[in-house]
Write a protein that holds these residues in place. Structure first.
Motif, PDB file in Angstrom:
ATOM      1  N   GLU A  83       0.719  -1.001   0.080  1.00 52.22           N
ATOM      2  CA  GLU A  83      -0.452  -0.442  -0.007  1.00 52.22           C
ATOM      3  C   GLU A  83       0.989   1.151  -0.240  1.00 52.22           C
ATOM      4  O   GLU A  83       0.144   1.921  -1.115  1.00 52.22           O
ATOM      5  N   CYS A  84       2.376   1.166   0.752  1.00 55.12           N
ATOM      6  CA  CYS A  84       2.675   2.143   1.167  1.00 55.12           C
ATOM      7  C   CYS A  84       4.250   2.010   1.211  1.00 55.12           C
ATOM      8  O   CYS A  84       4.995   1.889   2.277  1.00 55.12           O
ATOM      9  N   PRO A  85       5.444   1.645  -0.081  1.00 51.56           N
ATOM     10  CA  PRO A  85       6.493   1.221   0.011  1.00 51.56           C
ATOM     11  C   PRO A  85       7.579   2.517   1.037  1.00 51.56           C
ATOM     12  O   PRO A  85       8.358   2.367   1.309  1.00 51.56           O
ATOM     13  N   HIS A  86       6.738   3.929   0.724  1.00 55.25           N
ATOM     14  CA  HIS A  86       8.004   5.045   1.295  1.00 55.25           C
ATOM     15  C   HIS A  86       7.081   5.439   2.835  1.00 55.25           C
ATOM     16  O   HIS A  86       6.683   6.514   2.227  1.00 55.25           O
ATOM     17  N   PRO A  87       6.879   4.989   4.047  1.00 52.03           N
ATOM     18  CA  PRO A  87       6.506   5.417   5.055  1.00 52.03           C
ATOM     19  C   PRO A  87       6.859   6.603   5.528  1.00 52.03           C
ATOM     20  O   PRO A  87       8.140   6.964   6.021  1.00 52.03           O
ATOM     21  N   ASP A  88       6.511   7.204   5.778  1.00 53.27           N
ATOM     22  CA  ASP A  88       6.341   8.897   6.538  1.00 53.27           C
ATOM     23  C   ASP A  88       6.588   8.368   8.237  1.00 53.27           C
ATOM     24  O   ASP A  88       6.770   6.786   8.829  1.00 53.27           O
ATOM     25  N   PHE A 110      11.720  -1.311   5.459  1.00 48.10           N
ATOM     26  CA  PHE A 110      11.467  -0.637   4.265  1.00 48.10           C
ATOM     27  C   PHE A 110      12.609  -0.901   2.890  1.00 48.10           C
ATOM     28  O   PHE A 110      12.467  -0.651   1.557  1.00 48.10           O
ATOM     29  N   GLN A 111      14.090   0.063   3.445  1.00 47.52           N
ATOM     30  CA  GLN A 111      14.769   0.711   2.473  1.00 47.52           C
ATOM     31  C   GLN A 111      15.155  -1.165   1.857  1.00 47.52           C
ATOM     32  O   GLN A 111      15.766  -0.236   0.344  1.00 47.52           O
TER      33      GLN A 111
END
Length: 727
Positions: A83-88, A110-111
């Motif tokens: 859903e979100c490959p770059h979470p904040d 995630f990286q």
């Protein structure tokens, strides 16, 4: 100029794209699970807590400890990654809190996941890049070989590119396609290796020629140019002299092919069905045609009428044989003898590739006819182009070349016309035919004008109906066994085939001499209106198929208030022959042999014997072929020598049997549209008579008067007989 080495200058760029980013791949140790550094190790090597990676050259102070995530943690992060490959920061904290992980552990997972996805994508792109590169290398080698082996058509020595005017258009098209592939591959390479994208300027082949010459829009996006055969194959298929018009002819043929395919595959509102009770005739909506093809194949000719129709049918012939018939001018003329009075191949620009007619291109001239001296033929000068498309469909298209003959006055023009042929099981084919022409029909006699205006005289329906009937006839001729419907004195397959071959020549000879071709000079004898008798003479010398001497042909056409089928059944019936056939002298006519060659009972070849009371005509034999379809019918016959026919019936060569065919062509009058049974008939009666056995003799007025009287008497007998039959 085409440059065979144009790929070599950028091979180093393509080769660089083959290398995988190994430093990134070293970060991954497992495709299913990731290991994260412990919190103490992270802070020790990166006290700031940012995304900077540790220096790979720095010697670690102590052995690193790793934390292996649980299966639940991996599943949750995998789901979140989709859903979100770059979470904040906030999302990482919430996800870490839910999974019992530190935010930096989540961040590094995630990286690593993004690095893995990038590496997989690069491996896939590199694989495609290598395949494209190998394909281009192979094409480059093939083109260099083809160009290196080319010879000059004039002297036979090595040829330079500037001499190959015939190939310049195809090489330019190939260059455009290859240039697009190079740009695309260069773009892929630049994306992953950080190099700027390479672009290549247009590479002209000799004198440049714009594609926008008023012959329609075409290019690789259509799927047609991309299917063009390679330059090497084209070079090997060249036949005939080279001249300056050939590049333009090639452009015109390719544009015509694109238009034909689109017109064949497009339905309403481009095509309108009707008229007629079954709405089976499709005619072109000219307003929609202009919108669909805003440029078209040249502008519309002033003073000419447009005719355009489409028809489809399933025929009993395989697609390969159909293509051969259309591309062989002799076979084409024979099969469509009622439509094509004369045809000639003027130049063969390409014989095709791979041993078939794919890519064949030939310049032709032909006369199209209605079997009556009251309808002028339509003469066209055109190019015929054959193409085998990637979906397996064959297409053959004609388009006029009148603009290349500035001294000629055009009385007609073929816009893209022809057919698509689709292979079906069991030796059948589906044919979709399009006839699209511009014509000057001011010379058509009034009684034939409704038929011509309806589109039934020259339109697609007549072409397809003729082809369907002829396919049935050819299937019958190739049959090895004698069908149970055949009767009489034929006792062997060889005798059956010889008789059918003789009947084919009978039909061709009749059709070639009954129309108003420019090769004939008809002279009107007497009378007025449609019942005028028209005659012409010719000398027959050294023709084994005709008796030597002066042959007189006479023909007339007239209207009958009787449906065509009733006229056809009356004329082909041997029992009613004595009512109109003066030569039978009222004798009994008996059918001695019968060969069925179609589904309709009226399609057959017969051998008739006339038992006359006149001893000089005793046991006279008549060869007759009758044929009918939805657009017209024929009854054609000729007296034959008994001895010669015995040779044919035993399987001997029929070419030396002398024939002077006479007969009838029966067409609907056009008043009922395609419903041919609602109105009357247009009947053409034609005779051929040997008036003098000496070729150098002059035609006497007595002979002309005799044939004039014969044909008028026959017409009156037919009118009387069918009128009584219709009463």
């Amino acid at each position: 100029m085409f440059q065979p080495n144009m790929f070599e200058s950028h091979h180093h760029l393509l080769d660089m794209s083959h290398k995988s980013p190994e430093n990134d791949l070293d970060l991954l140790r497992d495709n299913d699970e990731f290991e994260s550094k412990s919190m103490a190790d992270i802070m020790e090597n990166n006290p700031s807590g940012d995304d900077q990676e540790a220096d790979p050259n720095q010697r670690p102070n102590k052995k690193k400890r790793y934390h292996r995530h649980t299966q639940l943690q991996i599943q949750e992060m995998e789901s979140f990654f989709k859903e979100c490959p770059h979470p904040d920061d906030k999302q990482r904290k919430e996800l870490g809190k839910r999974l019992g992980l530190e935010p930096l552990q989540v961040k590094f997972w995630f990286q690593n996941k993004r690095t893995q996805m990038k590496a997989q994508h690069e491996r896939h792109e590199n694989s495609e890049l290598r395949a494209e590169n190998e394909k281009l290398r192979a094409d480059n080698i093939r083109y260099k070989e083809a160009l290196g082996n080319a010879t000059c058509p004039n002297c036979g020595g090595p040829a330079s590119i500037g001499e190959m005017s015939f190939d310049e258009q195809h090489l330019r098209i190939e260059n455009a396609r290859l240039r697009e592939e190079i740009d695309r591959i260069s773009g892929i390479a630049a994306k992953y290796v950080g190099k700027p994208m390479l672009t290549y300027p247009n590479l002209p082949i000799g004198p440049t020629r714009s594609l926008d010459i008023g012959v329609g829009s075409f290019g690789p996006q259509t799927g047609l140019v991309g299917e063009m055969y390679s330059a090497g194959d084209l070079l090997r298929s060249v036949s005939g002299p080279i001249d300056a018009d050939k590049p333009m002819i090639i452009e015109l043929a390719v544009a015509a092919m694109e238009e034909l395919v689109r017109m064949a595959q497009t339905g309403e509102p481009l095509w309108i069905t009707g008229p007629g009770p079954d709405n089976s005739m499709e005619t072109l909506c000219e307003e929609e045609y202009v919108r669909t093809f805003p440029r078209g194949i040249g502008p519309k000719s002033l003073g000419l009428t447009t005719e355009a129709s489409r028809e489809s049918a399933v025929v009993i012939m395989n697609h390969i044989n159909l293509v051969e018939i259309l591309m062989d001018v002799n076979q084409w003329t024979n099969v469509f003898a009622g439509l094509v009075s004369r045809a000639l191949t003027l130049d063969v620009l390409s014989t095709g590739v791979a041993g078939n007619y794919n890519g064949a291109l030939q310049v032709m001239t032909a006369e199209f006819q209605v079997p009556s001296p009251l309808v002028p033929t339509r003469e066209n000068y055109f190019v015929r182009y054959c193409k085998h498309h990637t979906d397996g469909t064959w297409a053959v298209v004609d388009v006029s070349l009148d603009n290349l003959r500035p001294s000629s006055v055009s009385h007609g023009r073929r816009r893209p016309s022809g057919c698509l042929i689709q292979e079906l099981p069991n030796g059948y084919s589906k044919v979709t035919w399009i006839e699209h022409v511009e014509v000057d029909d001011r010379g058509v006699h009034n009684i034939y004008r409704p038929l011509v205006n309806s589109g039934l005289a020259f339109g697609a329906k007549r072409w397809v109906a003729t082809l369907d009937r002829q396919c049935e006839r050819l299937a019958s001729a190739m049959a090895n066994n004698i069908p149970t419907g055949d009767i009489g004195v034929i006792t062997s397959p060889e005798g059956r085939k010889s008789m059918l071959k003789l009947a084919e020549r009978l039909v061709m000879s009749f059709c070639a001499g009954v129309g108003a071709s420019t090769a004939h000079t008809w002279t009107t004898l007497s009378g007025s209106g449609a019942d005028d008798v028209r005659v012409m003479t010719r000398k027959s010398i050294d023709d084994p198929g005709r008796p030597p001497g002066i042959v007189l042909s006479a023909a007339t056409s007239f209207w009958l208030p009787v449906p065509p089928k009733r006229v056809f059944d009356f004329l082909r019936d041997e029992n009613s022959r004595s009512e109109w056939d003066i030569l039978s002298n009222g004798g009994l006519v008996q059918e001695m042999a019968h060969i069925a060659n179609g589904r309709d009972p009226g399609n057959c070849v017969s051998l008739l014997r006339v038992n006359s009371g006149n001893s000089s005509q005793s046991n006279m034999l008549i060869l007759q072929e009758s044929s009918t379809d939805s657009t017209g019918s024929y009854v054609i016959y000729a007296p034959v020598d008994i001895v010669a026919m015995n040779v044919v019936l035993s399987g001997g060569d029929p070419d030396y049997v002398a024939l002077l065919p006479s007969g009838f062509a029966i067409l609907p009058d056009g008043g009922g549209g395609i419903d041919v049974g609602t109105r009357g008939s247009l009947l053409t009666v034609a005779f051929q008579i040997l008036v003098d056995s000496v070729p150098t003799a002059k035609l006497s007025l007595g002979s002309v008067a005799t044939v004039n009287s014969l044909i008028k008497c026959t017409v009156e007998r037919i009118k009387t007989a069918v009128a009584c039959d219709n009463a």
